[in-house]
Design a protein around this motif. Structure first.
Motif, short mmCIF file in Angstrom:
data_model
loop_
_atom_site.label_atom_id
_atom_site.label_comp_id
_atom_site.label_asym_id
_atom_site.label_seq_id
_atom_site.Cartn_x
_atom_site.Cartn_y
_atom_site.Cartn_z
N ALA A 1 3.08 -1.34 4.18
CA ALA A 1 2.68 0.04 3.93
C ALA A 1 3.87 0.96 3.73
N PHE A 2 3.74 1.87 2.73
CA PHE A 2 4.84 2.81 2.50
C PHE A 2 4.32 4.24 2.34
N ASP A 3 5.11 5.15 2.90
CA ASP A 3 4.86 6.58 2.69
C ASP A 3 6.17 7.29 2.92
N LEU A 4 6.32 8.46 2.30
CA LEU A 4 7.55 9.23 2.52
C LEU A 4 7.59 9.76 3.96
N SER A 5 6.44 9.88 4.60
CA SER A 5 6.38 10.38 5.97
C SER A 5 6.48 9.21 6.95
N ALA A 6 7.53 9.22 7.81
CA ALA A 6 7.71 8.14 8.80
C ALA A 6 6.53 8.13 9.76
N ALA A 7 6.00 9.30 10.09
CA ALA A 7 4.87 9.35 11.02
C ALA A 7 3.67 8.63 10.45
N PHE B 1 0.85 -1.19 0.00
CA PHE B 1 0.00 0.00 0.00
C PHE B 1 0.89 1.24 0.00
N VAL B 2 0.73 2.09 -0.99
CA VAL B 2 1.60 3.27 -1.14
C VAL B 2 0.75 4.54 -1.02
N GLY B 3 1.11 5.37 -0.05
CA GLY B 3 0.37 6.63 0.13
C GLY B 3 -0.53 6.55 1.35
N LEU B 4 -0.01 7.00 2.51
CA LEU B 4 -0.73 6.78 3.77
C LEU B 4 -1.22 8.09 4.36
N GLY B 5 -1.77 8.93 3.53
CA GLY B 5 -2.32 10.21 4.00
C GLY B 5 -3.65 10.03 4.73
N ASN B 6 -4.46 11.08 4.77
CA ASN B 6 -5.74 11.01 5.48
C ASN B 6 -6.63 9.91 4.93
N PRO C 1 5.66 -2.27 8.09
CA PRO C 1 6.27 -1.10 7.45
C PRO C 1 7.15 -1.50 6.26
N ALA C 2 7.15 -0.64 5.23
CA ALA C 2 8.10 -0.83 4.12
C ALA C 2 9.16 0.27 4.24
N GLU C 3 10.40 -0.09 4.04
CA GLU C 3 11.49 0.89 4.11
C GLU C 3 11.52 1.77 2.86
N SER C 4 11.14 1.15 1.75
CA SER C 4 11.23 1.87 0.47
C SER C 4 10.22 1.27 -0.48
N LEU C 5 10.07 1.93 -1.63
CA LEU C 5 9.15 1.39 -2.63
C LEU C 5 9.63 0.03 -3.13
N GLU C 6 10.93 -0.19 -3.08
CA GLU C 6 11.43 -1.48 -3.54
C GLU C 6 10.91 -2.64 -2.68
N ASP C 7 10.71 -2.36 -1.38
CA ASP C 7 10.13 -3.39 -0.51
C ASP C 7 8.73 -3.78 -0.96
N ILE C 8 8.08 -2.86 -1.61
CA ILE C 8 6.72 -3.10 -2.06
C ILE C 8 6.71 -3.93 -3.35
N LEU D 1 -2.41 8.32 -4.03
CA LEU D 1 -1.42 9.41 -4.07
C LEU D 1 -2.05 10.69 -4.59
N PRO D 2 -1.40 11.84 -4.32
CA PRO D 2 -2.09 13.11 -4.60
C PRO D 2 -2.18 13.53 -6.06
N SER D 3 -1.30 13.07 -6.94
CA SER D 3 -1.37 13.60 -8.30
C SER D 3 -0.67 12.68 -9.30
N SER D 4 -0.89 12.97 -10.57
CA SER D 4 -0.35 12.13 -11.64
C SER D 4 1.15 11.87 -11.51
N PRO D 5 1.97 12.91 -11.30
CA PRO D 5 3.41 12.64 -11.22
C PRO D 5 3.78 11.70 -10.07
N HIS D 6 3.09 11.79 -8.93
CA HIS D 6 3.37 10.86 -7.84
C HIS D 6 3.10 9.43 -8.27
N VAL D 7 1.99 9.24 -8.98
CA VAL D 7 1.64 7.88 -9.39
C VAL D 7 2.65 7.38 -10.42
N SER D 8 3.01 8.25 -11.37
CA SER D 8 4.02 7.85 -12.36
C SER D 8 5.32 7.49 -11.68
#
Lengths: 313, 313, 313, 313
Positions: free
Chosen positions: A46-52, A23-28, A64-71, A81-88
């Motif tokens: 689960a992965f997100d750039l925010s450790a919190a 799961f990538v993108g752990l916002g609200n 927890p995933a350390e990086s996208l590679e773990d996923i 995710l918030p926008s097209s570039p993030h998904v790309s």
């Protein structure tokens, strides 16, 4: 909850073992969705750039995933995710990390533009990876309560495979057509919704200035030919409904900035296919000015106050 | 019908004997309304500038009036006229003819501007005549079937007196506030409705150009946050619903010219009270251009075709 | 000044003795205009509801009128009033006071709607009184300096009779057509001007956000295909021109409320004749919202700041 | 012509020998521009996907290029292409073909979006290649006559180097700022121009319906506060000016589709930098609907006819 755990078991027993769900993108939104997947018995990484954000997901039962590679080793990946570039960017990283293999599937619940969505589908298809677009409606509350609506673009078979995951996160799963149809449907829905909210706001504002009681006016509208969700379920006037953002200083709903983002995606898609959207554009500009006037973080019903010259802090 | 005749008797027995009911304006709407009053047992005297219209009313059970002066002796008068000047003219003629006296009441079901409506009320009040504004929704079919909705502006007592008449012509009687509130409510409703129809049209048009099935898109919208009457009950796309104007070459519904008239009244009232209506104005202009392009007589859902560059004959 | 006194003499000697000139409406515009007439040697009787305004006119060489009836005996009357009802009221009072007789003429320099203007002409014509509509451009400064432009609707002969008066108050007298053409021309001009100001504002705002120097951008526009008065002579960006309202905190020019009034008149006239004005309406709504946001008293170039979310006090 | 050949010699003698000039994109605009360069004495190698276009350029004095790779060896390259992807594609091909080296320069006269323009500049800068953006105004006629206006974004030094080429193709070279400023300036100019044309059209249409003579109305506007290029030099009403597209059945000018393209670029850039353009968007939609109604190939002044409900074939 038991039903959801059963759903997870069905998935496992269906000859399509779920294995780990990335799961990538752990916002609200994504944080709650990942938590609901875990609560339903799925094995979520689960992965997100925010450790919190990752920490919150771990507290909700995810690994927890350390990086996208773990996923990348997961068979199913969900992105929120918030926008097209993030998904790309996420697709780049995961493909780079070796994501793929038999039965692998990418479920994108982000709201992005239909053309990027199509392009990503083609890149993934070239690696044998199925892609569903499954944007949601229902907001932060729906994500927390597991009552989201998913608008899905995929084949029937792909939807069958994904359904247990989607049902663990939402209450309604609507099949809109082939890949891309989910994004397109959501944008069309939000285009109409954004326009309707302004229409209701103009009518209520005018009515009040003409001396009508907003509550009475809304009750007539809601049983007449202008009834709509923006009036009967999410009324922008503070005097009409309880427990909606309008009665909470326009906090806690669907932000003007998010509505503006969706209207930009919709009108941009409309330009690309040569579809005129005069009110969509007028509405987009009205929300744009509402952002200019410092109310981008308020619920989109605040446009009623923008029309009145008020600035809600 | 028996219930309606009983209503007429109640009115007669209530200490407020109905006596003759004058009806002015026997067009597509008014002709049916007068006929329904007569069918319910009321003693209706009908007037119109068109002799053919009077003849139809007579066939439906009304007595003919030679002139507006014949109407002036009635205690109750109902008007159903196309615009403010017509209504003002009728008031002039009836007052000139001696209309008035204890318990006399004017029920105006025309859709006119709220400011003229207020002015007429004041003129009538000076003669001791009660005035209700009671514009309708439901269209020609509702008028024929006696299922109109009346949006009434009056005191409670006045509405009590008028209710038997209104119930003989319609299925719903909504009390919107004091005199003028009926007109204001109708204009606010139609302002929002006019905008919503364009919003739905833009969304369906965009969706189709993005490859969605209009029927599937509409079904999602109708269960989601953009559901509204213009989509779920009166969809402007020919492929979605049956038995709506869109499937009948946009004939037989609520004409673009009538919608344009109501939007002019609404935006004009908005100007008078200082209420901004950016989408209302954009919508009004879109319908104005639809008229320019020769489609003023078509149902207002034809705006979907206007967006596509089609000219429906 | 000598030239103007000569003009007055010419009028006296032309076989059409000027006699007393009545002047009604001594606000910021009318006060200066009446003073300029007096300074040119005309015998001006001035009226306003405000005693202070009358006192200022007297100081500028006019005789005071106690009431509109005092004006009724003049052969020529000039009105400079804020709106249609004021002008209608003045006509009522003067006709009631006996205004009329051979060679009498009404010059209306107010900006009012073309339909009222036509109606007044007909009422006056029935009494043998010629009516010119002669609305102005040039603002408060032009009125003070006697450099106004008059847009005149009248016959050639009527304009010949009125010209000495108009030339005493302005620098340009443009014959636009028969009676009513002056009002129509002014509204068309201000419709286009109001739209152009927003167009220039959007372009300058966008350019600045894209990193362009507003002064350089304006200089290119002013020599290219987007040159217009709102850019080259009245630029709304504070960094471009000197001695325009934009460099004076948007004070002292043509107020948003006045522009809004003219756009309401223009779009209302457009509705009456079935002319679509989509940008005119969008512009009107933008100025309406600028008023809602507390900037109705600022010069209409402040719309550039409205677009940026600024509120200029 | 002698002056231009001298300019070519100056370039050759300035220590910056011109060598071959590559020209990519030989459509209506580019074909003439390349021919003018050749006529001025430059050594032009011309490329287009259309063999017929190359043949015309050869007839005008250019040498033919077989492929983009043939162009890559030139020190100066000029592109005149229809859209961003075409320009990006040309950059890909030329860099792939080895374009670069000391003093090499890319002059892009296409109108593309400012963000792509910036991105290309960065890619070229990384190879030591200077990039000017130099979009034009003046249309097909200006290109043929060598009277184009170039809006240039570059350093002063780069412009110094490019000036002889630009002056061989145009009459005005305007330095708008650093790289990208040319594109931004052109879009801002065309945004304002597109809006102004509609404003003028609405005013002329309204005036005519109010009974004014369009020629008289235009003459007043052109000396008043609504004067602008779209009225005084390019009037959209067929009765006002001679030798403009409006008097030629709207053929031969700046097409609606091209205006729509520029407004899409402008409003898209506005979205990217958070600049509200309500009229720009309303205007864009109006041109979009004009395209829908089959008039995309007509001059953009045809919007006046669109407002009247006419379809010009």
């Amino acid at each position: 909850m038991l039903a959801r755990a059963a759903a997870a078991r069905r998935l496992l027993s269906s000859g399509a073992p779920a294995g780990k769900i990335g799961f990538v993108g752990l916002g609200n939104m994504g944080g709650s969705m990942a938590g609901n997947l875990a609560a339903a018995g799925f094995d979520v990484v689960a992965f997100d750039l925010s450790a919190a954000s990752v920490a919150r997901a771990v507290a909700a039962g995810c690994a927890p995933a350390e990086s996208l590679e773990d996923i990348a080793e997961c068979r199913h990946v969900v992105t929120m995710l918030p926008s097209s570039p993030h998904v790309s960017g996420a697709v780049d990283a995961l493909l780079g990390g070796g994501f793929g293999g038999e039965g692998s599937m990418w479920i994108d619940s982000s709201t992005i533009d239909p053309l990027t969505s199509r392009e990503l589908r083609e890149r993934l298809a070239a690696k044998g990876i199925a892609k569903l677009d499954a944007p949601v409606s229902g907001g932060v509350k729906g994500a927390a309560a597991g009552t989201l609506t998913f608008m899905v673009g995929s084949t029937e078979a792909e939807l069958g495979q994904a359904r247990p995951l989607l049902e663990a996160m939402g209450a309604n799963v609507i099949h809109c057509g082939t890949s891309g149809a989910g994004q397109s449907t959501k944008l069309c829905n939000n285009l109409a919704m954004g326009i309707q909210m302004v229409g209701v706001s103009e009518a209520l504002n005018l009515g009040e200035k003409l001396g009508l009681d907003p509550k009475v006016l809304a009750s007539v509208m809601n049983t007449s030919t202008s009834r709509c969700w923006s009036s009967d379920s999410y009324n922008p006037h503070p005097a009409v409904l309880e427990a909606v953002p309008a009665t909470n200083n326009y906090d806690g709903g669907f932000g003007v900035s998010l509505m503006l983002k969706d209207l930009k995606l919709a009108t941009s898609a409309a330009e690309a296919v040569g579809s005129s959207t005069p009110l969509g554009n007028a509405t987009k500009e009205l929300y744009s000015m509402t952002v200019d006037h410092g109310m981008g973080g308020k619920d989109f019903g605040v446009v009623l106050q923008m029309l009145r010259g008020n600035r809600i802090e």
